[in-house]
Design an enzyme around this catalytic site. Sequence first.
Site, mmCIF file in Angstrom:
data_model
loop_
_atom_site.group_PDB
_atom_site.id
_atom_site.type_symbol
_atom_site.label_atom_id
_atom_site.label_comp_id
_atom_site.label_asym_id
_atom_site.label_seq_id
_atom_site.Cartn_x
_atom_site.Cartn_y
_atom_site.Cartn_z
ATOM 1 N N HIS A 430 0.739 -1.299 -0.016
ATOM 2 C CA HIS A 430 -0.105 -0.035 0.298
ATOM 3 C C HIS A 430 0.722 1.147 0.089
ATOM 4 O O HIS A 430 0.256 2.337 -0.297
ATOM 5 C CB HIS A 430 -0.840 -0.192 1.206
ATOM 6 C CG HIS A 430 -1.794 0.750 1.085
ATOM 7 N ND1 HIS A 430 -2.085 2.169 2.138
ATOM 8 C CD2 HIS A 430 -3.129 0.998 0.144
ATOM 9 C CE1 HIS A 430 -3.273 2.445 1.968
ATOM 10 N NE2 HIS A 430 -4.084 2.050 0.903
ATOM 11 N N ARG A 559 -11.357 10.517 10.223
ATOM 12 C CA ARG A 559 -12.235 10.798 9.281
ATOM 13 C C ARG A 559 -13.356 9.657 8.881
ATOM 14 O O ARG A 559 -14.461 9.816 9.195
ATOM 15 C CB ARG A 559 -12.405 10.960 7.850
ATOM 16 C CG ARG A 559 -12.906 11.319 6.341
ATOM 17 C CD ARG A 559 -12.342 10.358 4.934
ATOM 18 N NE ARG A 559 -12.295 9.599 4.934
ATOM 19 C CZ ARG A 559 -11.922 8.718 3.997
ATOM 20 N NH1 ARG A 559 -10.300 8.980 3.901
ATOM 21 N NH2 ARG A 559 -11.994 6.928 4.396
#
Length: 686
Positions: A430, A559
């Site tokens: 990633h 978030r």
Amino acid sequence: MKTHIRNKELSWLSFNERLLQEADKKEVPVIERIKFLGIYSNNLDEFFRVRVAILRRLAMLGKHTKIEGNDPKEIIKLIEERVKKLSIRFAHVYKNILKDLEKENIFLINEKELNEPQKEFVERYFFDTVRPRIHPLILKKNIPLPDLKDDAFYLGVLIARKGSESNRYALIEVPTDILPRFIELPAKEGEHVLMMLEDAIRAHLLDIFYMFDPKKVEAYTFKLTRDAELDINDDVDISYKKAVEEGLERRKMAQPVRLVYDANMPAKLVSILEEKLHYGKNDTKIAGGRYHNSKDFVNFPNLNKKHLFYKPLPPVTHKDLPRGKYIQGVIRKKDILLHFPYHSFNHFIDLLREAAIDSDVKEIKITIYRVALQSSVMGALINAARNGKKVTVLMELRARFDEQANIEWSDRLRKEGVQIIYGVEGFKVHAKLVLITKQVDGKTKHYGCVGTGNYNEETATLFSDHLLFTSKPEITREISSVFEFFERNYRIKRYRHLLFSPFFMRNRLTRLINTEIRNAKENKPAYIYIKVNNLVDGPLIKKLCEAKKKGVDVRLNVRGMFSLYPTFDKKGTTIPSIGLIDRFLEHSRMMFFCNGGDEKIYISSADLMARNLDRRVESAVPVYDEELKRELRTLWDYQWRDNTSARILNNKLDNKLRNSPDEPKFRSQVEFYHYIKQRHSTAQKK
């Protein structure tokens, strides 16, 4: 110290609810509001495909299986209850949006509300465009259903025949993969009248099933969501790429995890679908409204009404990278930090294009997770290979829902002479890394890029991310070491600058937190400010709580999933925490550590989750340039001041907006855009 960890799935639903809040805000332009409903719907689909699918698998293992100390079946039950409540709120918000659209002379009507000119238009459109693309399937007792798609939706059709007590049933896939969901109809001047594609089909059901001599035909929408987890076959006799391809084929036939249907659908038809889909009593079934697959709202027609959208914020050209500037020459002298979508993503594409034709550049290495459908990044890499550069691409095939696209890109790149590395066994890659190697006068020079988001020009206009360009040897050497690890997985070096998971990031973060705890004990300044998408890792949550109790100023900007209870002890000790939802998706990860006054700032590809720290290849890079550190600190300060889009994350996660009637409105994303524009535009004029 005892610290309770919140269930991450339930906290994610609270995040998705914040999208509904944005959709219900009167100050948000109305077409942007309906797009938020589309994002909410798409998110929920993926949530069931992934998170609920995993919980179902765990539940099947038996009553002794626990996740975060909880029974998976109980979590699924709580999820279903929460989703049903959110579905009611969704319907309420949608109704409000339709009213506000009508105030703008935009009307969404169904097949029963057509006037004569509209009926004629829909009839022509149906027979010329829609009918050739629909293929009804008659439901029969002893014939199984074909594998229904989980990214589509269907009409379940009841056919009542003349002179017969028994009904026939059928399915129609609504072809939104090839036709637009919204049809604009003839209307009075100044008005816009829209109709859903499925309603155009409903209007002509008798024309589809005329051979049954029906007295009545009715249709009800439904959709299903399938388990999207890939079961990768680890058989050593097949390639990793082949294993992913086989997993994608199995995904098409995966067990459904959710059935959503029109609450008015006849019980008999619901029963037939449950039987055909092998649904059990414990599977998720949600009776909803007339329309499904609201993710299509993201593509709501433009209608040439600019005031119904956000005002454009055109990407800013970086002050040090004007058109025609030799980018490598700039990076050789100083680090460059790009903030997307505030800066233009073309700077990164230009760097790759420059390297592709630079005779001194010998090699380009890059990690790819998700790219645009029509990718200029991939075009630049192909061009580099055609120009004789050695190009190596680490292609992560397991980027969920982008697996097929990544396989196709890897095949195309390989045919162009690009060396492809198909991920790393046991770890999903990633990290967002680039290494450009050049030879000048017999000397080797490296240029590196480390980012928080994908190398994707489409999402770079929607996602808030950072990308560092650097030629600092201490950083580029360690980027080179990461690529060596990709090629030779047994070579694991030590890293003094990059935080590199799965081997060192957790320990380094723990040490950084411990330094703040030690300094707080010695009455020195101590703070930890963290901005991430998800904070769910138990050990790090406990460590942050410990730091707060010892006097460290801990602040969090999260978030999405948020497993921390901010008020976490009997004394009411609280870690101030916010979550920001606005026009851009907050995707960047930043970490600030006081470090006794010698502040350390990192930008990272990793969220604070066990999978990112222990089972993925991730990277965080320190930002050393003082000017760039000020930019990141300004962004943090702006978002911490936000009182229009920031929600307070408390123990209840009830998503209260952080606002005060006595304070002027401060919208951090717009303010940061103007900050970047002023800094870079002013510098270019001098």
